[in-house]
Write a protein that holds these residues in place. Structure first.
Motif, PDB file in Angstrom:
ATOM      1  N   GLN B  58      -1.666 -16.393  -4.935  1.00 28.20           N
ATOM      2  CA  GLN B  58      -0.380 -16.179  -5.614  1.00 28.20           C
ATOM      3  C   GLN B  58      -0.571 -15.335  -6.870  1.00 28.20           C
ATOM      4  O   GLN B  58       0.189 -14.400  -7.140  1.00 28.20           O
ATOM      5  CB  GLN B  58       0.248 -17.534  -5.984  1.00 28.20           C
ATOM      6  N   ARG B  59      -1.654 -15.645  -7.601  1.00 25.00           N
ATOM      7  CA  ARG B  59      -1.952 -14.886  -8.809  1.00 25.00           C
ATOM      8  C   ARG B  59      -2.198 -13.412  -8.463  1.00 25.00           C
ATOM      9  O   ARG B  59      -1.750 -12.501  -9.179  1.00 25.00           O
ATOM     10  CB  ARG B  59      -3.197 -15.501  -9.465  1.00 25.00           C
ATOM     11  N   LEU B  61      -0.940 -11.654  -6.062  1.00 24.74           N
ATOM     12  CA  LEU B  61       0.288 -10.909  -5.772  1.00 24.74           C
ATOM     13  C   LEU B  61       0.971 -10.438  -7.046  1.00 24.74           C
ATOM     14  O   LEU B  61       1.676  -9.439  -7.052  1.00 24.74           O
ATOM     15  CB  LEU B  61       1.247 -11.790  -4.969  1.00 24.74           C
ATOM     16  N   ARG B  62       0.756 -11.188  -8.137  1.00 22.05           N
ATOM     17  CA  ARG B  62       1.402 -10.816  -9.395  1.00 22.05           C
ATOM     18  C   ARG B  62       0.489 -10.003 -10.308  1.00 22.05           C
ATOM     19  O   ARG B  62       0.875  -9.630 -11.409  1.00 22.05           O
ATOM     20  CB  ARG B  62       1.849 -12.098 -10.129  1.00 22.05           C
ATOM     21  N   ASP B  63      -0.736  -9.759  -9.832  1.00 21.37           N
ATOM     22  CA  ASP B  63      -1.738  -9.115 -10.683  1.00 21.37           C
ATOM     23  C   ASP B  63      -1.569  -7.592 -10.614  1.00 21.37           C
ATOM     24  O   ASP B  63      -1.867  -6.970  -9.604  1.00 21.37           O
ATOM     25  CB  ASP B  63      -3.131  -9.525 -10.194  1.00 21.37           C
ATOM     26  N   GLU B  64      -1.085  -7.017 -11.719  1.00 23.26           N
ATOM     27  CA  GLU B  64      -0.824  -5.576 -11.702  1.00 23.26           C
ATOM     28  C   GLU B  64      -2.077  -4.755 -11.464  1.00 23.26           C
ATOM     29  O   GLU B  64      -2.045  -3.741 -10.789  1.00 23.26           O
ATOM     30  CB  GLU B  64      -0.188  -5.140 -13.028  1.00 23.26           C
ATOM     31  N   TRP B  67      -2.897  -4.544  -7.827  1.00 22.00           N
ATOM     32  CA  TRP B  67      -2.067  -3.561  -7.116  1.00 22.00           C
ATOM     33  C   TRP B  67      -2.477  -2.142  -7.434  1.00 22.00           C
ATOM     34  O   TRP B  67      -2.478  -1.265  -6.576  1.00 22.00           O
ATOM     35  CB  TRP B  67      -0.579  -3.785  -7.413  1.00 22.00           C
ATOM     36  N   TYR B 264     -11.549 -16.465  -7.935  1.00 21.04           N
ATOM     37  CA  TYR B 264     -10.600 -15.358  -7.833  1.00 21.04           C
ATOM     38  C   TYR B 264     -11.223 -14.173  -7.098  1.00 21.04           C
ATOM     39  O   TYR B 264     -10.584 -13.556  -6.246  1.00 21.04           O
ATOM     40  CB  TYR B 264     -10.128 -14.948  -9.226  1.00 21.04           C
TER      41      TYR B 264
END
Lengths: 276, 293
Positions: B58-59, B61-64, B67, B264
């Motif tokens: 989940q982290r 997916l939000r980690d700029e 991406w 992670y």
């Protein structure tokens, strides 16, 4: 008229190939040239390709002050051990898959080939933790063991051993030869070309290997050459002469191996490319 | 009967043990680790790592930065793989000319970079691409082009890495293509010539279709390799400037072995594995479709 056209085409092909070849080789020549230049001459512009006053100062610094002999020795030890042990282990397994029938053989073999899809990065962390627990970080076994068994090598050896006629092995068995004798004295000698090809692949692969030694060899006395040169690049970022001398020390041995063994290289890639 | 089972087992034992310990088990453990918060503290005492379910994913997916690394790697693969394929195929076709002398000499020369150590080559290329004193910008200068600040410019850093990687791998793919070309029967070309097909037509209607198995192999292997981009940005840019060359593996390395966020990092490794898996499957699907036409 027709002949002339063909001639012109051939010349055009040569021209393209030669320009391409220069692009492939020039960086190496420039590396060599820079490594023998004094720091002052390096920053002369436009550059000259042949050093006016060649100097060994960078090499001296590399081996005397920075002790590049230690990583050189480590790399040789690790690459040679991996090459020979891996050949032994993988040809044994390849022999078992090629010449014996046992329940589950084909499934096991397919499963083995499946591991080819697994990227090295995914097993890296657990193996790191395992070696950490066993206190094998910064040790030769830590650098060597994880690289020994490879599905590709087993596959490669199996394909080759399958071409050895069964009758030959049966005849030896009837004469009372032990299984060990058959493998070491009959199968392995017949595999020489395959072993040479695979051995050279393994050797260059482990000589060039970077990410794994970077993680396992954190103390300077266990550095391999790629790790040592990566560090050199960080510490002496603008000392190009020193960096090029380091690159020469890493690259030239492997180029020499290549030039001596190039036909095995080309044959090996062709095999792996068509049947892999 | 029993003896006959023991013998192959004896030959298999060392390899299977090693593969089990260093490959199969780690694959499972790695997935478990990706579900934990394993960090520096846990490095001293493994029992300190707690199970946290899918929180790492989940982290992610939000980690700029993840991406950013994802798109960078995609950019690298999308430009790099086709360039590598086209260039090495063209070279192979040129080298496959019947009347060419010194074929082996060219083969060896082009192949040379691909056997050399990536890290050392990266050091050499940093010097080649030095904006002020490097030979490439010197050459460009002669033709009247002002060379860019390669690794110092967010726009040019990735193209520079692509240039280096494609250059290095050219010979390897070329040799595989050459082997594929030599398997195409010569009488096909002769027949085509009699029918009046020119070079380009022969390339499109004979060479490329018949080379499909080889191209498939080369493109899958190249893509898998390129998705694991690491040593070049590690050496040359450390992911910069402005994260323009941060790759997935480099990001994973940072979390795993710089900060020791091993939980992670394991999640990142699994995502990479999934990407490689999906891309390979897609290519296989694509290939099946192509062959039917």
């Amino acid at each position: 008229m027709k002949e002339q056209q063909i001639l012109w085409k051939l010349i055009a092909v040569y021209l393209v190939l030669v320009i391409g070849l220069i692009a492939m080789i020039a960086p190496f020549l420039w590396m060599l040239s820079t490594s023998f230049k004094s720091t002052k001459a390096i920053f002369r512009f436009p550059p000259d390709w042949i050093p006016a006053q060649p100097t060994l100062a960078h090499y001296q610094k590399l081996f005397e002050t920075l002790d590049f002999l230690t990583p050189f020795k480590n790399t040789v030890i690790v690459a040679v051990s991996i090459t020979f042990l891996s050949l032994l282990i993988c040809s044994m397994a390849g022999y078992a898959f090629a010449k014996f029938r046992f329940p589950g053989r084909d499934k096991l073999f397919i499963g083995l080939l499946g591991t080819l899809m697994v990227p090295g990065q995914i097993t890296m962390i657990p193996v790191f933790l395992l070696l950490n627990k066993l206190r094998l970080l910064n040790s030769y076994p830590g650098l060597i063991l994880p690289g020994l068994a490879s599905a590709f090598s087993i596959f490669f050896m199996r394909q080759f051993i399958r071409t050895i006629p069964d009758e030959l092995l049966e005849a030896a068995r009837i004469d009372g030869a032990s299984e060990r004798y058959i493998f070491f004295k009959i199968v392995l000698p017949l595999c020489k070309p395959a072993l040479a090809t695979l051995g050279i692949f393994n050797f260059t692969g482990s000589w060039n290997s970077f990410l794994w030694p970077l993680i396992i060899a954190s103390s300077e006395k266990m550095y391999t050459l790629p790790v040592a040169i990566a560090n050199l690049g960080g510490q002496y970022q603008t000392d190009y002469g020193l960096q090029m001398a380091g690159a020469v020390v890493v690259i030239v041995p492997i180029i020499i191996v290549f030039l001596f063994a190039q036909r095995y290289f080309i044959k090996g890639i062709t095999l792996s490319g068509l049947k892999g | 009967m029993k003896r006959s089972l023991l013998i192959p087992l004896g030959f298999l034992a060392p390899a299977l043990t090693l593969i089990l310990v260093f490959m199969v088990l780690p694959l499972v453990v790695s997935f478990y680790l990706s579900l934990t918060n394993f960090n520096v503290a846990a490095l001293l005492d493994y029992s300190l790592a707690d199970f946290i379910g899918l929180a790492n994913y989940q982290r992610l997916l939000r980690d700029e930065l993840f991406w950013q690394a994802f798109w960078n790697t995609g950019y690298f693969v999308l430009i790099g793989v086709p360039s590598a394929l086209v260039l090495s195929l063209l070279l192979a076709i040129l080298l496959n000319q019947a009347r060419l002398f010194g074929k082996n000499f060219f083969k060896v020369g082009y192949y040379l970079p691909s056997i050399t150590t990536t890290v050392a080559i990266a050091v050499v290329w940093r010097w080649v691409l030095n904006p002020r004193y490097g030979i490439l910008n010197w050459l460009l200068g002669i033709v009247g082009i002002a060379g860019p600040n390669w690794f110092g410019d967010p726009e040019w850093a990735m193209p520079a890495i692509i240039l280096l990687v494609v250059w290095k791998g050219l010979g390897y793919n070329m040799v595989i293509f050459l082997a594929g070309l030599q398997n195409i029967p010569g009488h096909l070309y002769e027949a085509a010539q009699l029918d009046g097909a020119g070079r380009v037509k022969q390339l499109i209607y004979i060479t490329i279709p018949l080379l499909r198995p080889t191209s498939f192999f080369v493109s899958v292997m190249t893509m898998i390799g390129y998705l694991q981009l690491f040593a070049e940005p590690y050496m040359l840019t450390d992911g910069g400037p402005l994260n323009a060359t941060l790759s997935i593996v480099l990001y994973m390395y940072r979390h795993g072995f710089k900060f020791f966020n091993l939980g992670y990092a394991s999640a990142l490794a699994y995502v990479l594995f999934a990407i490689i898996f999906i891309v390979t499957l897609l290519q296989m699907k694509f290939r099946d479709k192509e062959i039917q036409y």
